[in-house]
Write a protein that holds these residues in place. Structure first.
Motif, PDB file in Angstrom:
ATOM      1  N   LEU A  15      -4.485   5.247  -2.973  1.00  0.00           N
ATOM      2  CA  LEU A  15      -4.736   6.079  -4.156  1.00  0.00           C
ATOM      3  C   LEU A  15      -4.201   5.429  -5.428  1.00  0.00           C
ATOM      4  N   ASP A  16      -3.019   4.850  -5.335  1.00  0.00           N
ATOM      5  CA  ASP A  16      -2.432   4.174  -6.495  1.00  0.00           C
ATOM      6  C   ASP A  16      -3.297   2.995  -6.935  1.00  0.00           C
ATOM      7  N   GLU A  17      -3.824   2.243  -5.969  1.00  0.00           N
ATOM      8  CA  GLU A  17      -4.695   1.110  -6.301  1.00  0.00           C
ATOM      9  C   GLU A  17      -5.977   1.587  -6.980  1.00  0.00           C
ATOM     10  N   ARG A  18      -6.553   2.662  -6.483  1.00  0.00           N
ATOM     11  CA  ARG A  18      -7.767   3.208  -7.095  1.00  0.00           C
ATOM     12  C   ARG A  18      -7.493   3.701  -8.510  1.00  0.00           C
ATOM     13  N   ALA A  31      -7.108   0.765 -10.831  1.00  0.00           N
ATOM     14  CA  ALA A  31      -8.410   0.169 -11.152  1.00  0.00           C
ATOM     15  C   ALA A  31      -9.171   1.041 -12.145  1.00  0.00           C
ATOM     16  N   LEU A  32      -9.111   2.348 -11.959  1.00  0.00           N
ATOM     17  CA  LEU A  32      -9.782   3.268 -12.872  1.00  0.00           C
ATOM     18  C   LEU A  32      -9.171   3.199 -14.269  1.00  0.00           C
ATOM     19  N   ASN A  33      -7.861   3.185 -14.338  1.00  0.00           N
ATOM     20  CA  ASN A  33      -7.179   3.086 -15.631  1.00  0.00           C
ATOM     21  C   ASN A  33      -7.521   1.771 -16.331  1.00  0.00           C
ATOM     22  N   ARG A  34      -7.599   0.709 -15.549  1.00  0.00           N
ATOM     23  CA  ARG A  34      -7.927  -0.602 -16.102  1.00  0.00           C
ATOM     24  C   ARG A  34      -9.344  -0.597 -16.697  1.00  0.00           C
ATOM     25  N   ARG A  35     -10.295  -0.001 -15.962  1.00  0.00           N
ATOM     26  CA  ARG A  35     -11.666   0.082 -16.477  1.00  0.00           C
ATOM     27  C   ARG A  35     -11.723   0.921 -17.748  1.00  0.00           C
ATOM     28  N   LYS A  59       4.500   9.547   8.266  1.00  0.00           N
ATOM     29  CA  LYS A  59       5.075   8.966   7.056  1.00  0.00           C
ATOM     30  C   LYS A  59       4.371   7.652   6.701  1.00  0.00           C
ATOM     31  N   ALA A  60       4.121   6.794   7.680  1.00  0.00           N
ATOM     32  CA  ALA A  60       3.434   5.522   7.437  1.00  0.00           C
ATOM     33  C   ALA A  60       2.002   5.742   6.963  1.00  0.00           C
ATOM     34  N   GLU A  61       1.320   6.708   7.566  1.00  0.00           N
ATOM     35  CA  GLU A  61      -0.054   7.015   7.135  1.00  0.00           C
ATOM     36  C   GLU A  61      -0.071   7.554   5.711  1.00  0.00           C
ATOM     37  N   ASP A  62       0.912   8.404   5.388  1.00  0.00           N
ATOM     38  CA  ASP A  62       0.998   8.947   4.034  1.00  0.00           C
ATOM     39  C   ASP A  62       1.261   7.829   3.012  1.00  0.00           C
ATOM     40  N   GLU A  63       2.137   6.903   3.382  1.00  0.00           N
ATOM     41  CA  GLU A  63       2.427   5.783   2.484  1.00  0.00           C
ATOM     42  C   GLU A  63       1.187   4.923   2.275  1.00  0.00           C
ATOM     43  N   ALA A  64       0.441   4.658   3.322  1.00  0.00           N
ATOM     44  CA  ALA A  64      -0.784   3.860   3.208  1.00  0.00           C
ATOM     45  C   ALA A  64      -1.813   4.580   2.350  1.00  0.00           C
ATOM     46  N   ARG A  65      -1.935   5.881   2.547  1.00  0.00           N
ATOM     47  CA  ARG A  65      -2.867   6.676   1.760  1.00  0.00           C
ATOM     48  C   ARG A  65      -2.454   6.684   0.286  1.00  0.00           C
ATOM     49  N   GLN A  66      -1.147   6.833   0.038  1.00  0.00           N
ATOM     50  CA  GLN A  66      -0.654   6.836  -1.341  1.00  0.00           C
ATOM     51  C   GLN A  66      -0.886   5.482  -2.004  1.00  0.00           C
ATOM     52  N   LYS A  67      -0.675   4.415  -1.253  1.00  0.00           N
ATOM     53  CA  LYS A  67      -0.895   3.071  -1.782  1.00  0.00           C
ATOM     54  C   LYS A  67      -2.363   2.889  -2.171  1.00  0.00           C
TER      55      LYS A  67
END
Length: 194
Positions: free
Chosen positions: A83-86, A89-93, A73-81
Motif C-alpha cells: 500500500l505504501d508503494e502504491r 507512486a500515486l503521489n509521485r504521478r 503480522k508478516a502478512e499485514d506488514e507485506a500488505r502495508q508495504k
C-alpha cells in the motif's frame, strides 16, 4: 522494350543493394533467426518467472513455519508495504502533473518536470522553479541589452552642454561623463561633490 529497361534497372538496383554490405536472408534463414530470438526471449522470461515463483515459495514456507499471530503480522506488514508503494507512486504521478502544469504556466520547458519531481517536496520544487524562471528571464534580459547596446558616436556628439541635474548625470555613460567633465568642469564638480 520498355519492360526490358525496367527489368535491367531493377536488377542493377538489387546488385547495388547487395554491394552495400547489407544482410540479406532467404526465407528459411529469416525464419530460423526469428525462431532463435523468440526461443531466447522465452527462455529469459521463463527464468524470470521461475525466480519469482521460487521467491514466493520461499516466502510461503517461511510463513508456514510461523505461528498464526506472527503469520498475520508478516502478512499485514507485506500488505502495508504494498500500500505504501502504491501511495508513493500515486503521489509521485500527482506531483509530476502539478509540476508540469506549474512549468507550463510559467512558460518553462515541461521536460524538466521529471527532474524536479526527484526533489520530492512541492515547496522546494516551487522555489527551484521560481529561481529557474528568474535566471532564464535575467539571461533573456541581458541578451536583449547586449543586442540593443550601441557604440558611442565617433564624432563630438557625446559632448554635453547646458545645465543638467544629478538624475541626468547618473543616466550618462562613462564616455558622456568624461566629455561633460571636460566641457563643464564647474558643474561636474558640483554634481560629483569633488
Amino acid at each position: 522494350m520498355a519492360d526490358e529497361v525496367e527489368t535491367t534497372s531493377a536488377n542493377q538496383g538489387v546488385e547495388n543493394n547487395q554491394n552495400d554490405d547489407k544482410l540479406t536472408f532467404t526465407s528459411k534463414e529469416f525464419d530460423s533467426e526469428v525462431d532463435k530470438r523468440i526461443a531466447n526471449a522465452l527462455e529469459t522470461a521463463k527464468e524470470k518467472w521461475d525466480e519469482e515463483k521460487q521467491a514466493e515459495i520461499n516466502q510461503a514456507e517461511e510463513l508456514a513455519k510461523l505461528s498464526a499471530a506472527d503469520r498475520k503480522k508478516a502478512e499485514d506488514e507485506a500488505r502495508q508495504k504494498a500500500l505504501d508503494e502504491r501511495e508513493s507512486a500515486l503521489n509521485r504521478r500527482e506531483l509530476t502533473v502539478n509540476v508540469s502544469s506549474l512549468l507550463k504556466e510559467r512558460e518553462l520547458p515541461t521536460d524538466l518536470a521529471e527532474s524536479l519531481v526527484k526533489l520530492g517536496n512541492a515547496d522546494e520544487i516551487s522555489t527551484v522553479v521560481d529561481s529557474l524562471q528568474q535566471t532564464i528571464q535575467q539571461g533573456i534580459n541581458d541578451g536583449v541589452k547586449d543586442r540593443l547596446r550601441q557604440d558611442p558616436p565617433k564624432n563630438d556628439a557625446t559632448k554635453i552642454s547646458g545645465d543638467i541635474g544629478k538624475v541626468e548625470f547618473n543616466a550618462m555613460t562613462a564616455a558622456e561623463r568624461v566629455a561633460f567633465s571636460k566641457s563643464n568642469p564647474e558643474q561636474f564638480k558640483q554634481i560629483t561633490g569633488e
